[in-house]
Design a protein around this motif. Structure first.
Motif, PDB file in Angstrom:
ATOM      1  N   GLY A   1       0.808  -1.217   0.000  1.00  0.00           N
ATOM      2  CA  GLY A   1       0.000   0.000   0.000  1.00  0.00           C
ATOM      3  C   GLY A   1       0.837   1.261   0.000  1.00  0.00           C
ATOM      4  O   GLY A   1       2.016   1.264   0.344  1.00  0.00           O
ATOM      5  N   SER A   2       0.215   2.328  -0.425  1.00  0.00           N
ATOM      6  CA  SER A   2       0.842   3.641  -0.423  1.00  0.00           C
ATOM      7  C   SER A   2      -0.282   4.657  -0.381  1.00  0.00           C
ATOM      8  O   SER A   2      -1.034   4.807  -1.345  1.00  0.00           O
ATOM      9  N   LYS A   3      -0.418   5.322   0.747  1.00  0.00           N
ATOM     10  CA  LYS A   3      -1.506   6.297   0.922  1.00  0.00           C
ATOM     11  C   LYS A   3      -1.039   7.352   1.919  1.00  0.00           C
ATOM     12  O   LYS A   3      -0.065   7.159   2.642  1.00  0.00           O
ATOM     13  N   GLN A   4      -1.748   8.472   1.959  1.00  0.00           N
ATOM     14  CA  GLN A   4      -1.447   9.549   2.891  1.00  0.00           C
ATOM     15  C   GLN A   4      -2.693   9.818   3.723  1.00  0.00           C
ATOM     16  O   GLN A   4      -3.696  10.311   3.207  1.00  0.00           O
ATOM     17  N   CYS A   5      -2.626   9.482   4.993  1.00  0.00           N
ATOM     18  CA  CYS A   5      -3.783   9.608   5.869  1.00  0.00           C
ATOM     19  C   CYS A   5      -3.827  10.988   6.512  1.00  0.00           C
ATOM     20  O   CYS A   5      -2.795  11.543   6.911  1.00  0.00           O
ATOM     21  N   SER A   6      -5.019  11.529   6.630  1.00  0.00           N
ATOM     22  CA  SER A   6      -5.229  12.867   7.180  1.00  0.00           C
ATOM     23  C   SER A   6      -5.767  12.794   8.607  1.00  0.00           C
ATOM     24  O   SER A   6      -6.646  11.984   8.899  1.00  0.00           O
ATOM     25  N   ASN A   7      -5.253  13.657   9.476  1.00  0.00           N
ATOM     26  CA  ASN A   7      -5.762  13.756  10.854  1.00  0.00           C
ATOM     27  C   ASN A   7      -6.639  14.994  11.045  1.00  0.00           C
ATOM     28  O   ASN A   7      -6.871  15.432  12.176  1.00  0.00           O
ATOM     29  N   ALA A   8      -7.148  15.554   9.928  1.00  0.00           N
ATOM     30  CA  ALA A   8      -7.881  16.827  10.002  1.00  0.00           C
ATOM     31  C   ALA A   8      -9.100  16.737  10.920  1.00  0.00           C
ATOM     32  O   ALA A   8      -9.414  17.702  11.635  1.00  0.00           O
ATOM     33  N   ARG A   9      -9.800  15.609  10.920  1.00  0.00           N
ATOM     34  CA  ARG A   9     -11.000  15.506  11.746  1.00  0.00           C
ATOM     35  C   ARG A   9     -10.660  15.559  13.228  1.00  0.00           C
ATOM     36  O   ARG A   9     -11.325  16.267  13.997  1.00  0.00           O
ATOM     37  N   ALA A  10      -9.636  14.831  13.650  1.00  0.00           N
ATOM     38  CA  ALA A  10      -9.239  14.868  15.057  1.00  0.00           C
ATOM     39  C   ALA A  10      -8.701  16.244  15.432  1.00  0.00           C
ATOM     40  O   ALA A  10      -8.983  16.764  16.517  1.00  0.00           O
ATOM     41  N   ARG A  11      -7.947  16.855  14.531  1.00  0.00           N
ATOM     42  CA  ARG A  11      -7.416  18.193  14.806  1.00  0.00           C
ATOM     43  C   ARG A  11      -8.532  19.223  14.923  1.00  0.00           C
ATOM     44  O   ARG A  11      -8.455  20.133  15.740  1.00  0.00           O
TER      45      ARG A  11
END
Length: 283
Positions: free
Chosen positions: A252-262
């Motif tokens: 796999g190769s992906k970029q996960c976002s933490n925008a919701r928690a932030r």
């Protein structure tokens, strides 16, 4: 007003770090694991096995305000995953029902393996789950058990957890393992203290009257190509040799976002691999 009570089912590394943070807030913390001698001081031990349908004798008889399910599979095959994440959670929910306990909130610790994106795409909580392997597929099944439990439930999909005692990549770098650079293999990670900190933050948010979404991704601020991480670690460690025919492989190769928690107010103590690995290596 009595202190909030929480049962951490599967109180291993991340669970113990969570327990320590909650104890500092004067919460009443119960930790379920096979060997309760390894629980942090102050945690009330529940000696039990999530794989066993029988309720542990030391299960709390009073109210349980919160449940955190953060088990780890001992057998890394499909049957082992189903035991740890689906059947184990079902057992705990049955034990709660046996005692007439109705927690305010269930946090189920899942994994970003439920996302099967391969091409470096950005992924957030609304992204399609495309689990390719059994691990992600079983996790999705377990998530549904949590969401259908009748308890207000949130799923926390943690990315690659690292920290003291979780130093696989450091070992590979010291051995001179290579990693593919083209196309870049994006990886996502979160320091174990930040993984616990996110869980603690979500519990406290509910205790203070806030509401939660159904899903959160637990990841630091900086997804990065694995080659960049390896290159930085090689320079920091002073590794100059490459091993022959040895490479760091990952799916796999992906970029996960933490925008919701932030957006809820959480921020990682270790915003990228640089701060996190520096703390480990200095320690």
């Amino acid at each position: 007003m009595s202190a909030p009570s929480v049962v951490i089912a599967g109180c291993g590394d991340v669970g113990s770090r969570l327990a320590t943070q909650l104890l500092a807030w004067n919460w009443e913390v119960y930790g379920l694991r096979r060997s309760i001698s390894r629980l942090p001081e102050g945690v009330i031990g529940i000696a039990g096995d999530l794989f066993d349908k029988e309720c542990p004798e030391t299960w709390p008889v009073g109210g349980v305000d919160y449940l955190v399910y953060c088990a780890a599979a001992t057998d890394h095959d499909e049957a082992g995953y189903r035991k740890a994440y689906v059947e184990g959670l079902q057992h705990v929910l049955e034990w709660l029902n046996d005692y007439g306990q109705a927690p305010k909130q269930l946090l189920f610790v899942s994994s970003s393996s439920v996302y099967g994106q391969q091409n470096g795409e950005w992924v957030d909580e609304s992204s399609e789950t495309q689990a390719q392997g059994y691990s992600g597929q079983v996790m999705l099944e377990a998530e549904q058990v949590a969401l259908n439990s009748g308890i207000a439930a949130s799923i926390v999909r943690l990315t690659g957890i690292y920290g003291p005692g979780r130093e696989w990549l450091l070992t590979q770098v010291r051995r001179g393992y290579r990693v593919a650079t083209d196309p870049p293999l994006y990886g996502n990670r979160i320091h174990a203290d930040d993984a616990a900190g996110l869980l603690a933050f979500l519990l406290r948010h509910v205790e203070q009257g806030g509401g939660l979404d159904k899903v959160y991704i637990g990841v630091d601020d900086a997804p990065a190509p694995l080659a960049d991480v390896v290159g930085w670690l090689r320079e920091y460690l002073g590794v100059t040799e490459w091993a022959e025919d040895a490479s760091v492989r990952r799916a796999g190769s992906k970029q996960c976002s933490n925008a919701r928690a932030r957006a809820l107010g959480w921020a990682p103590t270790y915003p990228s691999y640089r701060e996190g690995y520096t703390a480990i290596l200095k320690g």
